[in-house]
Design a protein around this motif. Structure first.
Motif, mmCIF file in Angstrom:
data_model
loop_
_atom_site.group_PDB
_atom_site.id
_atom_site.type_symbol
_atom_site.label_atom_id
_atom_site.label_comp_id
_atom_site.label_asym_id
_atom_site.label_seq_id
_atom_site.Cartn_x
_atom_site.Cartn_y
_atom_site.Cartn_z
ATOM 1 N N LEU A 71 28.857 -42.870 33.622
ATOM 2 C CA LEU A 71 28.489 -43.012 35.034
ATOM 3 C C LEU A 71 29.442 -42.240 35.933
ATOM 4 O O LEU A 71 29.035 -41.757 36.995
ATOM 5 C CB LEU A 71 28.434 -44.487 35.418
ATOM 6 C CG LEU A 71 27.283 -45.266 34.766
ATOM 7 C CD1 LEU A 71 27.393 -46.749 35.079
ATOM 8 C CD2 LEU A 71 25.925 -44.736 35.208
ATOM 9 N N ALA A 72 30.690 -42.107 35.529
ATOM 10 C CA ALA A 72 31.618 -41.298 36.313
ATOM 11 C C ALA A 72 31.224 -39.824 36.258
ATOM 12 O O ALA A 72 31.290 -39.111 37.265
ATOM 13 C CB ALA A 72 33.043 -41.482 35.797
ATOM 14 N N HIS A 73 30.815 -39.353 35.091
ATOM 15 C CA HIS A 73 30.384 -37.960 34.943
ATOM 16 C C HIS A 73 29.103 -37.714 35.723
ATOM 17 O O HIS A 73 28.998 -36.760 36.503
ATOM 18 C CB HIS A 73 30.191 -37.642 33.463
ATOM 19 C CG HIS A 73 29.872 -36.205 33.174
ATOM 20 N ND1 HIS A 73 28.634 -35.643 33.429
ATOM 21 C CD2 HIS A 73 30.630 -35.202 32.650
ATOM 22 C CE1 HIS A 73 28.648 -34.367 33.080
ATOM 23 N NE2 HIS A 73 29.848 -34.076 32.591
ATOM 24 N N ARG A 91 24.585 -47.625 20.749
ATOM 25 C CA ARG A 91 23.628 -48.481 21.466
ATOM 26 C C ARG A 91 23.782 -48.354 22.976
ATOM 27 O O ARG A 91 22.802 -48.163 23.706
ATOM 28 C CB ARG A 91 23.862 -49.937 21.044
ATOM 29 C CG ARG A 91 23.050 -50.984 21.782
ATOM 30 C CD ARG A 91 23.647 -52.365 21.557
ATOM 31 N NE ARG A 91 24.835 -52.611 22.369
ATOM 32 C CZ ARG A 91 25.882 -53.336 21.970
ATOM 33 N NH1 ARG A 91 25.904 -53.888 20.766
ATOM 34 N NH2 ARG A 91 26.906 -53.509 22.799
ATOM 35 N N GLU A 92 25.015 -48.440 23.450
ATOM 36 C CA GLU A 92 25.254 -48.386 24.889
ATOM 37 C C GLU A 92 25.049 -46.983 25.455
ATOM 38 O O GLU A 92 24.490 -46.809 26.535
ATOM 39 C CB GLU A 92 26.658 -48.898 25.212
ATOM 40 C CG GLU A 92 26.867 -50.373 24.927
ATOM 41 C CD GLU A 92 25.913 -51.257 25.715
ATOM 42 O OE1 GLU A 92 25.691 -50.996 26.920
ATOM 43 O OE2 GLU A 92 25.371 -52.217 25.125
ATOM 44 N N PRO A 97 19.105 -42.941 30.057
ATOM 45 C CA PRO A 97 17.939 -42.081 29.819
ATOM 46 C C PRO A 97 18.240 -40.596 29.976
ATOM 47 O O PRO A 97 17.521 -39.755 29.416
ATOM 48 C CB PRO A 97 16.920 -42.558 30.860
ATOM 49 C CG PRO A 97 17.723 -43.246 31.919
ATOM 50 C CD PRO A 97 18.893 -43.857 31.206
ATOM 51 N N GLY A 98 19.290 -40.248 30.697
ATOM 52 C CA GLY A 98 19.625 -38.842 30.886
ATOM 53 C C GLY A 98 20.313 -38.204 29.693
ATOM 54 O O GLY A 98 20.443 -36.972 29.630
ATOM 55 N N GLU A 253 19.921 -46.375 38.943
ATOM 56 C CA GLU A 253 18.963 -45.362 38.481
ATOM 57 C C GLU A 253 18.803 -45.401 36.962
ATOM 58 O O GLU A 253 17.705 -45.187 36.438
ATOM 59 C CB GLU A 253 19.420 -43.974 38.915
ATOM 60 C CG GLU A 253 18.448 -42.863 38.565
ATOM 61 C CD GLU A 253 18.909 -41.497 39.042
ATOM 62 O OE1 GLU A 253 18.205 -40.512 38.770
ATOM 63 O OE2 GLU A 253 19.979 -41.413 39.682
ATOM 64 N N ALA A 254 19.902 -45.695 36.254
ATOM 65 C CA ALA A 254 19.834 -45.768 34.796
ATOM 66 C C ALA A 254 19.129 -47.025 34.316
ATOM 67 O O ALA A 254 18.769 -47.131 33.136
ATOM 68 C CB ALA A 254 21.238 -45.708 34.203
ATOM 69 N N GLY A 255 18.922 -47.981 35.209
ATOM 70 C CA GLY A 255 18.244 -49.217 34.841
ATOM 71 C C GLY A 255 19.071 -50.109 33.930
ATOM 72 O O GLY A 255 18.514 -50.867 33.121
ATOM 73 N N LEU A 256 20.386 -50.041 34.072
ATOM 74 C CA LEU A 256 21.261 -50.793 33.185
ATOM 75 C C LEU A 256 21.352 -52.258 33.590
ATOM 76 O O LEU A 256 21.351 -52.590 34.780
ATOM 77 C CB LEU A 256 22.667 -50.185 33.194
ATOM 78 C CG LEU A 256 22.810 -48.761 32.643
ATOM 79 C CD1 LEU A 256 24.211 -48.241 32.896
ATOM 80 C CD2 LEU A 256 22.474 -48.725 31.161
#
Length: 281
Positions: A71-73, A91-92, A97-98, A253-256
């Motif tokens: 997420l930092a990147h 897994r994580e 999705p990106g 946005e990643a839906g985490l």
């Protein structure tokens, strides 16, 4: 008579876990694997009688090792995992999705086979994801060879003894730097600083010589006893400076949905107590 597993990773400190039921006890070409059930932690995996992961608290380590750099990147497409044979880190990472391609380099095929059979909840289908490429190889040798580059490199190693020792050398970190894309991030497992301060200090000396931005962040994992665990951080980019509102947007946005990681915890994890700061060269 009640059986207890005694972990004596340190000369002057040990921890014990009650063994409610042994599910597996054998040896591979590289190390002894043992799996047992514990009422508090569920299934517990040990390698050479050192706790590696448990069903109950593995989420803390795997979420913090994966989501902080990704997420930092903010635009990671290719990720390299060194180690991680239980599949929890994959897994994580694959929850993003990106991410297009993940290469996982594990020295011991037996760990993967064992984990798929006895700890399927850790990988949670990651080994069947077409984005994951598993390579059975020595992590240091893989890193030293010329090859593709990665946006994020995650070193999910054991402690610096036996097969894992080479993953804590200046040479290994130098090769890792050469395999990062511009602005890429390297994260490493660096033990519990209160008990393994020399391990963290050694990595930080290497990072200081190699990277523009280096340091560590912390998370607290019950079965990695002795205080919070340090995860090494190194990059030539500005990923660490990602502000909270951007992390929050990327997380959404990643839906985490996570049980330990939050964007707020992400930023706070880089705030180090004095005894850890003094390990920085």
């Amino acid at each position: 008579m009640t059986e207890w597993m005694h972990e004596r990773l340190h000369d002057d400190y040990a921890q014990s876990l009650r063994v409610d039921r042994v599910l597996y006890d054998s040896a591979t070409d590289h190390q002894r694997l043992r799996l047992f059930e514990n009422a508090r932690f569920g299934r517990v995996l040990t390698l050479d009688d050192v706790v590696q992961t448990t069903e109950a608290d593995n989420f803390i380590y795997h979420e913090m090792m994966a989501h902080v750099p990704l997420l930092a990147h903010g635009a990671a497409r290719r990720v390299l995992i060194i180690g991680g044979g239980d599949g929890g880190l994959a897994r994580e990472v694959l929850r993003h999705p990106g991410v297009d391609h993940v290469v996982m380099v594990e020295i011991d095929a037996g760990v993967i086979e064992f984990s798929r059979q006895y700890l399927p909840s850790l990988s949670d289908g990651a080994f069947d994801d077409p984005r994951l490429e598993v390579v059975i190889d020595d992590g240091a040798a893989f890193m030293a060879r010329k090859g593709g580059t990665f946006d994020v490199i995650l070193v999910d190693s054991t402690d610096p003894t036996g097969p894992g020792e080479v993953l804590f050398t200046d040479s290994f970190y130098g090769h890792a730097r050469s395999r990062l894309t511009e602005g890429g991030v390297l994260v490493t497992q660096n033990g519990v600083p209160f008990l393994q301060g020399a391990e963290l200090a050694g990595t930080m000396r290497a990072f200081r010589a190699l990277f523009a931005d280096w340091g560590c962040y912390l998370c607290t994992i019950p079965t990695y006893a002795g205080g919070p665990m340090a995860l090494g951080w190194a990059t030539d980019g500005v990923a660490r400076d990602t502000p909270l509102n951007v992390l929050q947007a990327r997380y959404a946005e990643a839906g985490l949905e996570t049980d330990y990681y939050t964007p707020e915890v992400h930023l706070a994890a880089f705030a180090l107590p004095g005894y850890v700061r003094r390990l920085m060269p």
